[in-house]
Design a protein around this motif. Structure first.
Motif, PDB file in Angstrom:
ATOM      1  N   ASP A 117      -4.459-104.491 -34.578  1.00 12.79           N
ATOM      2  CA  ASP A 117      -4.031-103.791 -33.366  1.00 12.79           C
ATOM      3  C   ASP A 117      -5.015-102.660 -33.138  1.00 12.79           C
ATOM      4  N   GLU A 118      -5.827-102.795 -32.125  1.00 15.16           N
ATOM      5  CA  GLU A 118      -6.898-101.826 -31.886  1.00 15.16           C
ATOM      6  C   GLU A 118      -6.369-100.416 -31.669  1.00 15.16           C
ATOM      7  N   ARG A 119      -5.253-100.283 -30.963  1.00 15.80           N
ATOM      8  CA  ARG A 119      -4.707 -98.953 -30.707  1.00 15.80           C
ATOM      9  C   ARG A 119      -4.249 -98.290 -32.005  1.00 15.80           C
ATOM     10  N   VAL A 120      -3.655 -99.084 -32.883  1.00 21.85           N
ATOM     11  CA  VAL A 120      -3.213 -98.511 -34.165  1.00 21.85           C
ATOM     12  C   VAL A 120      -4.413 -97.958 -34.927  1.00 21.85           C
ATOM     13  N   VAL A 121      -5.517 -98.701 -34.926  1.00 22.83           N
ATOM     14  CA  VAL A 121      -6.705 -98.261 -35.668  1.00 22.83           C
ATOM     15  C   VAL A 121      -7.341 -97.046 -35.019  1.00 22.83           C
ATOM     16  N   THR A 122      -7.642 -97.146 -33.730  1.00 25.09           N
ATOM     17  CA  THR A 122      -8.414 -96.076 -33.085  1.00 25.09           C
ATOM     18  C   THR A 122      -7.609 -94.799 -32.869  1.00 25.09           C
ATOM     19  N   LEU A 123      -6.327 -94.938 -32.604  1.00 23.17           N
ATOM     20  CA  LEU A 123      -5.515 -93.745 -32.370  1.00 23.17           C
ATOM     21  C   LEU A 123      -4.791 -93.271 -33.621  1.00 23.17           C
ATOM     22  N   GLY A 124      -4.304 -94.205 -34.439  1.00 23.84           N
ATOM     23  CA  GLY A 124      -3.550 -93.820 -35.620  1.00 23.84           C
ATOM     24  C   GLY A 124      -4.420 -93.460 -36.811  1.00 23.84           C
ATOM     25  N   TYR A 125      -5.413 -94.289 -37.101  1.00 20.85           N
ATOM     26  CA  TYR A 125      -6.247 -94.055 -38.283  1.00 20.85           C
ATOM     27  C   TYR A 125      -7.470 -93.192 -37.964  1.00 20.85           C
ATOM     28  N   LEU A 126      -8.133 -93.474 -36.845  1.00 20.57           N
ATOM     29  CA  LEU A 126      -9.306 -92.672 -36.476  1.00 20.57           C
ATOM     30  C   LEU A 126      -8.933 -91.434 -35.670  1.00 20.57           C
ATOM     31  N   ARG A 127      -7.678 -91.388 -35.206  1.00 19.11           N
ATOM     32  CA  ARG A 127      -7.140 -90.244 -34.456  1.00 19.11           C
ATOM     33  C   ARG A 127      -7.997 -89.905 -33.235  1.00 19.11           C
ATOM     34  N   GLY A 128      -8.548 -90.932 -32.645  1.00 18.11           N
ATOM     35  CA  GLY A 128      -9.350 -90.744 -31.441  1.00 18.11           C
ATOM     36  C   GLY A 128     -10.715 -90.149 -31.683  1.00 18.11           C
ATOM     37  N   ASP A 129     -11.056 -89.889 -32.939  1.00 16.45           N
ATOM     38  CA  ASP A 129     -12.332 -89.246 -33.262  1.00 16.45           C
ATOM     39  C   ASP A 129     -13.345 -90.306 -33.689  1.00 16.45           C
ATOM     40  N   TYR A 130     -13.899 -90.982 -32.702  1.00 16.62           N
ATOM     41  CA  TYR A 130     -14.854 -92.050 -32.977  1.00 16.62           C
ATOM     42  C   TYR A 130     -15.868 -92.107 -31.842  1.00 16.62           C
ATOM     43  N   ALA A 131     -16.956 -92.793 -32.085  1.00 18.93           N
ATOM     44  CA  ALA A 131     -17.983 -92.986 -31.068  1.00 18.93           C
ATOM     45  C   ALA A 131     -18.211 -94.473 -30.876  1.00 18.93           C
ATOM     46  N   GLN A 132     -18.736 -94.825 -29.723  1.00 14.78           N
ATOM     47  CA  GLN A 132     -19.001 -96.229 -29.426  1.00 14.78           C
ATOM     48  C   GLN A 132     -20.445 -96.418 -28.983  1.00 14.78           C
ATOM     49  N   MET A 133     -21.006 -97.512 -29.417  1.00 17.81           N
ATOM     50  CA  MET A 133     -22.361 -97.889 -29.032  1.00 17.81           C
ATOM     51  C   MET A 133     -22.342 -99.389 -28.781  1.00 17.81           C
ATOM     52  N   GLY A 134     -22.178 -99.773 -27.525  1.00 21.58           N
ATOM     53  CA  GLY A 134     -22.035-101.184 -27.197  1.00 21.58           C
ATOM     54  C   GLY A 134     -20.779-101.742 -27.838  1.00 21.58           C
ATOM     55  N   ALA A 135     -20.941-102.811 -28.608  1.00 21.99           N
ATOM     56  CA  ALA A 135     -19.803-103.459 -29.265  1.00 21.99           C
ATOM     57  C   ALA A 135     -19.445-102.794 -30.581  1.00 21.99           C
ATOM     58  N   TYR A 136     -20.143-101.726 -30.956  1.00 19.37           N
ATOM     59  CA  TYR A 136     -19.902-101.034 -32.219  1.00 19.37           C
ATOM     60  C   TYR A 136     -19.072 -99.771 -31.986  1.00 19.37           C
ATOM     61  N   THR A 137     -18.003 -99.636 -32.760  1.00 15.79           N
ATOM     62  CA  THR A 137     -17.230 -98.399 -32.821  1.00 15.79           C
ATOM     63  C   THR A 137     -17.413 -97.841 -34.228  1.00 15.79           C
ATOM     64  N   TYR A 138     -17.789 -96.570 -34.340  1.00 18.27           N
ATOM     65  CA  TYR A 138     -18.078 -96.033 -35.675  1.00 18.27           C
ATOM     66  C   TYR A 138     -17.490 -94.639 -35.829  1.00 18.27           C
ATOM     67  N   ALA A 139     -17.111 -94.337 -37.072  1.00 15.97           N
ATOM     68  CA  ALA A 139     -16.450 -93.061 -37.356  1.00 15.97           C
ATOM     69  C   ALA A 139     -16.393 -92.848 -38.858  1.00 15.97           C
ATOM     70  N   ILE A 140     -16.132 -91.608 -39.246  1.00 13.34           N
ATOM     71  CA  ILE A 140     -15.675 -91.292 -40.594  1.00 13.34           C
ATOM     72  C   ILE A 140     -14.171 -91.151 -40.503  1.00 13.34           C
ATOM     73  N   ILE A 141     -13.435 -91.924 -41.290  1.00 13.77           N
ATOM     74  CA  ILE A 141     -11.976 -91.891 -41.205  1.00 13.77           C
ATOM     75  C   ILE A 141     -11.481 -90.493 -41.563  1.00 13.77           C
TER      76      ILE A 141
END
Length: 344
Positions: A117-141
């Motif tokens: 579930d993309e929303r669970v990952v990006t909002l719950g685990y990454l807490r919205g603190d991530y960057a995107q580059m094309g098809a790549y989403t990257y962050a420090i958890i």
């Protein structure tokens, strides 16, 4: 990458005469319902590469549907019959394209849990603190030093400099989680571009065969595909947790098949969706296009990848909507726990 491109060009050249018989004769069928039907039956019988693997009696499929195809059948009903016939192949790479749309076999993924579930990952685990580059989403958890890279597609590869930038941002991380869940594939070269960042010397990335005759098992000897680490670019040699689900397909399946053989990589999640046959296209007399798996691919150990690649039992995890509803991702949790416990 150069060896892969050369191999695929050779294969493409070998597959150009898909409308021809193997003795050089043309399949001379008229643009009629019956002619288009017979052409489809013959193309799949002679060129599709997984009939025996999938246990499909294609002759029986064609015989069962032939009585419904006559001069008066509408073009749309012909498309429906052909589409249902192709569903028997149970292959997400098989599509019949017409003015009415394209057929598509969905049960290769729809019959399985989503496990993502993309929303669970990006909002719950990454807490919205991530960057995107094309098809790549990257962050420090957040709350950890663990690097996270989501690759949602291999349709296009970021430039080498872009990958350098992402990996340099992860320099202090003890491990990297690569999430290719629900990555439906794309270009094999895009998958290879990323995979080459995890090796320090040339390696066999897999093997590919192609059809050499009309028989269901007429294949060439496997040709090796060589991966080469890009000179002068950032490489990653620390532990990698590779997250997969049933929606990991085609080029993403190819990526997983190679990555899981590396000693620093642990595959976590569910068996991938497969799609280990390189698709090619041919045309029917009426101009409709049939796309189908024509070249089997093997992993570095020589195992066919068509039916997917599986994590070890200790790392095989699946979950349902209940976990997603409470904001949990057991597959990602398992990867984080392995890293934090030092058991990766």
């Amino acid at each position: 990458m150069r060896s892969l491109l050369a191999t695929l060009l050779l294969l493409a050249a070998a597959m150009l005469p898909l409308h021809s018989c193997h003795d050089g004769g043309i399949i001379d069928e008229p643009d009629s319902p019956e002619g288009n039907f017979r052409t489809l039956c013959r193309i799949i019988d002679e060129r599709y590469c997984f009939l025996d693997r999938h246990g499909v009696d294609w002759d029986s499929v064609c015989r069962a549907n032939e009585p419904f195809v006559g001069p008066s059948i509408s073009s749309y009903n012909l498309f429906l019959i052909m589409s249902r016939m192709l569903d028997n192949l149970r292959d997400g790479h098989v599509n019949l394209s017409s003015p009415y749309g394209a057929s598509y076999y969905r049960d290769w993924w729809a019959a399985y849990p989503a496990d993502f579930d993309e929303r669970v990952v990006t909002l719950g685990y990454l807490r919205g603190d991530y960057a995107q580059m094309g098809a790549y989403t990257y962050a420090i958890i957040p709350g950890t030093q663990i690097a996270y890279l989501r690759v949602e597609s291999f349709e296009h590869a970021p430039g080498e400099g872009n990958i350098d930038f992402i990996l340099s941002r992860f320099a202090l991380a003890p491990a990297l989680i690569i999430d290719i869940r629900s990555n439906g594939g794309g270009a094999l070269t895009a998958a290879e571009t990323l995979a080459e960042r995890f090796i320090t010397e040339p390696m066999t990335g897999g093997y590919v065969c192609h059809k050499t005759g009309p028989g269901h098992n007429d294949f060439s000897s496997p040709r090796a595909i060589t991966f080469d680490p890009p000179a002068g670019h950032q490489l990653w040699t620390k532990p990698v947790m590779l997250l997969t689900n049933r929606g990991t397909f085609s080029a993403a399946n190819y990526f997983a098949a190679f990555m899981r053989t590396l000693p620093q990589v642990t595959q976590i999640g569910a068996t991938t969706g497969g799609g280990g046959g390189i698709p090619f296209s041919s045309s029917l007399p009426n101009g409709w296009t049939i796309r189908f798996s024509a070249c089997p691919m093997l992993d570095p150990d020589g195992q066919l990848t068509e039916d997917g690649v599986s994590p070890l039992p200790a790392h095989t995890i699946s979950f349902g909507p209940e976990e997603s509803a409470r904001g949990a991702d057991p597959i990602l949790d398992h990867a984080i726990d392995l890293i934090l416990s030092g058991n990766q």
